[in-house]
Structure formats: C-alpha cells, structure tokens
Design a protein around this motif. Sequence first.
Motif, PDB file in Angstrom:
ATOM      1  N   ILE A   1      -4.856  10.139  35.856  1.00  0.00           N
ATOM      2  CA  ILE A   1      -6.206  10.697  35.870  1.00  0.00           C
ATOM      3  C   ILE A   1      -6.903  10.480  34.535  1.00  0.00           C
ATOM      4  CG2 ILE A   1      -5.530  13.046  35.227  1.00  0.00           C
ATOM      5  CD1 ILE A   1      -8.256  12.077  37.764  1.00  0.00           C
TER       6      ILE A   1
ATOM      7  N   ALA B   1      -2.206  18.715  33.375  1.00  0.00           N
ATOM      8  CA  ALA B   1      -2.340  19.150  34.763  1.00  0.00           C
ATOM      9  C   ALA B   1      -2.041  20.632  34.878  1.00  0.00           C
ATOM     10  CB  ALA B   1      -1.396  18.347  35.654  1.00  0.00           C
TER      11      ALA B   1
ATOM     12  N   THR C   1     -17.355  14.082  41.095  1.00  0.00           N
ATOM     13  CA  THR C   1     -16.096  13.393  41.381  1.00  0.00           C
ATOM     14  C   THR C   1     -15.766  12.350  40.304  1.00  0.00           C
ATOM     15  OG1 THR C   1     -16.746  11.432  42.690  1.00  0.00           O
ATOM     16  CG2 THR C   1     -16.670  13.557  43.843  1.00  0.00           C
TER      17      THR C   1
ATOM     18  N   TYR D   1     -11.351  19.200  36.345  1.00  0.00           N
ATOM     19  CA  TYR D   1     -11.424  19.027  37.793  1.00  0.00           C
ATOM     20  C   TYR D   1     -10.552  20.044  38.514  1.00  0.00           C
ATOM     21  CZ  TYR D   1     -13.627  14.445  37.248  1.00  0.00           C
ATOM     22  OH  TYR D   1     -14.485  13.431  36.925  1.00  0.00           O
TER      23      TYR D   1
ATOM     24  N   ALA E   1      -8.357  19.608  41.222  1.00  0.00           N
ATOM     25  CA  ALA E   1      -7.743  18.500  41.966  1.00  0.00           C
ATOM     26  C   ALA E   1      -7.517  18.858  43.422  1.00  0.00           C
ATOM     27  CB  ALA E   1      -6.423  18.103  41.303  1.00  0.00           C
TER      28      ALA E   1
ATOM     29  N   ILE F   1      -9.537  14.969  44.794  1.00  0.00           N
ATOM     30  CA  ILE F   1      -8.344  14.243  44.352  1.00  0.00           C
ATOM     31  C   ILE F   1      -7.247  14.346  45.400  1.00  0.00           C
ATOM     32  CG2 ILE F   1      -6.527  14.152  42.611  1.00  0.00           C
ATOM     33  CD1 ILE F   1      -8.671  14.954  40.545  1.00  0.00           C
ATOM     34  N   ASP F   2      -6.943  15.560  45.860  1.00  0.00           N
ATOM     35  CA  ASP F   2      -6.086  15.684  47.041  1.00  0.00           C
ATOM     36  C   ASP F   2      -6.889  15.243  48.254  1.00  0.00           C
ATOM     37  OD1 ASP F   2      -4.338  16.333  49.075  1.00  0.00           O
ATOM     38  OD2 ASP F   2      -4.731  18.484  48.950  1.00  0.00           O
TER      39      ASP F   2
ATOM     40  N   VAL G   1      -6.874  19.808  36.520  1.00  0.00           N
ATOM     41  CA  VAL G   1      -6.555  18.946  35.377  1.00  0.00           C
ATOM     42  C   VAL G   1      -7.644  19.066  34.328  1.00  0.00           C
ATOM     43  CG1 VAL G   1      -7.657  16.861  36.320  1.00  0.00           C
ATOM     44  CG2 VAL G   1      -5.745  16.654  34.711  1.00  0.00           C
TER      45      VAL G   1
ATOM     46  N   LEU H   1      -0.885  14.846  44.698  1.00  0.00           N
ATOM     47  CA  LEU H   1      -2.140  14.446  44.075  1.00  0.00           C
ATOM     48  C   LEU H   1      -2.121  12.979  43.651  1.00  0.00           C
ATOM     49  CD1 LEU H   1      -2.780  17.644  41.926  1.00  0.00           C
ATOM     50  CD2 LEU H   1      -3.899  17.004  44.077  1.00  0.00           C
TER      51      LEU H   1
ATOM     52  N   LEU I   1      -4.873  10.238  44.840  1.00  0.00           N
ATOM     53  CA  LEU I   1      -5.666   9.363  43.983  1.00  0.00           C
ATOM     54  C   LEU I   1      -5.760   7.945  44.535  1.00  0.00           C
ATOM     55  CD1 LEU I   1      -4.575  10.390  40.367  1.00  0.00           C
ATOM     56  CD2 LEU I   1      -6.864  10.565  41.340  1.00  0.00           C
TER      57      LEU I   1
END
Length: 415
Positions: free
Chosen positions: A93, A104, A210, A226, A228, A232-233, A242, A273, A277
């Motif tokens: 990321i 994270a 995003t 973010y 996530a 992201i998920d 994160v 995650l 990505l």
Amino acid sequence: MKSLPLVPVEAFIFGASEPRRNDMENWSKRTRAVHAGTRRSQYGEMAEAVFLTQGFKYDSPEQAEARFIESGRDEFIYARYGNPTVAMFEDRIAALEGTEDAFATASGMAAVNGALTSMLKTGDHVVSSRALFGSCLYILEDILPRFGVEVTFVDGTDMDAWRDAIRDDTKAVFLETVANPTLEVIDLAAVAEVAHAKGATVIVDNVFATPVFSDAVAQGADVVVYSATKHIDGQGRVLGGVICGTQEFIRKTVEPYLKHTGGSLSPFNAWVLLKGLETMDLRCTAQAQTALALASDLEGHEKLEAVLYPYLASHPQNAIATRQMSAGGTVIALDIKGGQDAAFRFLNALEIVSISNNLGDSKSLVTHPKTTTHQRLSDEQRAQLGITDGMVRLSIGLEDVSDLLDDIQTALSMI
C-alpha cells in the motif's frame, strides 16, 4: 535447524538481494497493487503466505537482545509489533500510495486515531474540516480535547476559513478529501500550501477518493489514512486500516504508539486485504463508471431535491474534483423529497441495493446518515454539515448498471 529467510519478490524478478525501487517506481498503480512488497519463503509460493503466529523463534539470546534493540525490516518479535504477511500489505500500500512506509491497523478508525493521537500532546492545536464521518468527528470533538488538545473546526470548502484558523503553533490539519456523506470536496493542494507555510502536518482521510483515483501525496498530504475495510477489501469480509507516511513518522511516531496500545492488523486480515488490492483498480473503475451513469440519469428526478456526485457538473466543487481525482468515486448522495419518511419508504422498496452502513463493497449498499452514521449529532450540527432528513448515501457496487437504475427508479416511484 535454523529457518531460512524470507526473500523479497524483487529478488526473484531482478536477481538481486534488495528491491530495485527505481524500477518499481516506473510501474503503474495497477501493477504495484499486484506485485509490490511481496515476500516469498524458501518454497517460492505464488499466493502470499499467511503467517498465523503471534511469536517468533530466536536462534540465541544474543539474537533476541539485538532484535529488541533494533529490528530489521524482515526481523520480527511479536505479531502486535509486526508480521511478515502484515509487512507485505504495508509495503504494497505504501508503494501504491507513493509514501516511504505504512503501518497497518485493526480498522480504519484505529488508523485515524493512531495517526492523530500518536503525534499530539496537551497544548497542541489542530485544525479540521467540519464535514467528517461520525467517528472521526467524535475523536476530534470529544476525545482529543479531553487530553488538552485544542481543535478548531472550519468549513472545509472555505479557504479563507483555513487561513484564519491555521496558526503558527498549529501541529496538524485533518480533513476528508471527499466528505462522508455529503461528498463535499476539499482543495487539498490549497490547504496543504497554507498548512505547510505554518509548519503543520497534513493528515487526510482519503477513503472516498480511493488509492485508485487520488494522488494525495502529490497534492500535499503528509499522512494518508484509509479504512481498508472499504475499497481495499471491497468485498465485505474483514476490518482493516492503514496509515501511510514518511518512514520517520511511521516508525518513530506511529509504530511505538500502536504496537504498545494494540491497534495492529491481524495476519489473516492482512492476507485478505493483499488479495483485495489485486483487483481494487478493476473494481473501483467499474464502480465509478456505474456511479457516474446513475448520477447522470437520476439528476433532475421529480422525487429528488438533489443528486450529489463529484463528477457531475452541478456539484459545487466539480472543478476541484476533476482536477484532484481521476474519477468521481463510488458513492452517490441522494436528497429525497419528503424527508425521513420518504427516505425510509425508498430504502424499504429497494431489492438489489442492501441497507448497510458500509461502503466500497462489490455489492451496492445504502444508508440513511441521519439515523445511522451521523445519528449522534444534533439537528443543528447535521444542518450545518448539509445532512438533510431525506439524504441517503448510495455506495455503488459491481451489479449491472441497468439493473441498479431500474431498482432505484422503482423504489423512488413507490414514495
């Protein structure tokens, strides 16, 4: 027998012992989202490995002592401090976001809280945009002031308000680049210029923009946060968050706070995650295309007071949005005529779109902010933010655009 070390994926690609970051920096975001940060064990697995362990074995007490004094990037102590799977997610990321490092966290709110609380102390001053997600507002409005942090709220779209509020002793500014749920868009570059002139750190919650559509760091953000859990998920499976920033900020400020207070991400969630990505660009691009088509078709509907979407020409900050983002995002706000009763009738009539307070999912979701995400606010606060009784927040998923439009129009006709 001593365990064999993990080897960064770049060693396999380039035949080198260290990643060649210059080559990776030439990769597109989509390629980085698939390959960056990968660590392979001696088995050469293609799918990232899940290291479900809370502890790590040392070859000697001398090695343990040395690791507690200073750990290398692939030297681990305890899962709360770091883990190989989590480190892969952090590196990936960070490469995607264009920052030196990342940490994270267990959730998006752990990331917001960690980014702010780790750097602030009694007597510090923070300036924040007023239009925020309810939990973000709670941290800034209720929690930080308990510990002597002064917080000034401003209309995020008013640059004069930012200039007046940011002082010589301002430690940080905080904002959502696109506000939840009103989709107010803040001129990040302009705010960052004012903040940096006073020596303040710029922290942004970039969820709605995003990682795909935004280059927040290039526009002046020092720290990018973010949830996530969202795009992201993107498939409604796990919580995660994160914090992205400089190596000094992440490892000297954020990491000590989070590893001792317990807000770190689990290895399994990190693995989920990582897989998210890989498809995030494809998902978000398709979702944003559908969102724009729906917003365009619904604008002017007789049952709606307004349709809010950053890439509509009618959006108050459309010029900023088109300059700052490569697409309008995956969320639409509808202001339904008739207030809460009409909004509830609309929600109850939907068949494809599910009622849920999450967003960024592959399934389309809808919520009524007044009674859910922003229910703890007073009527006066909601009015100030532009959250009306009839506002609903639509998170657009991967369903067929014609099916979604039919579902929404049918539900509107039943009001």
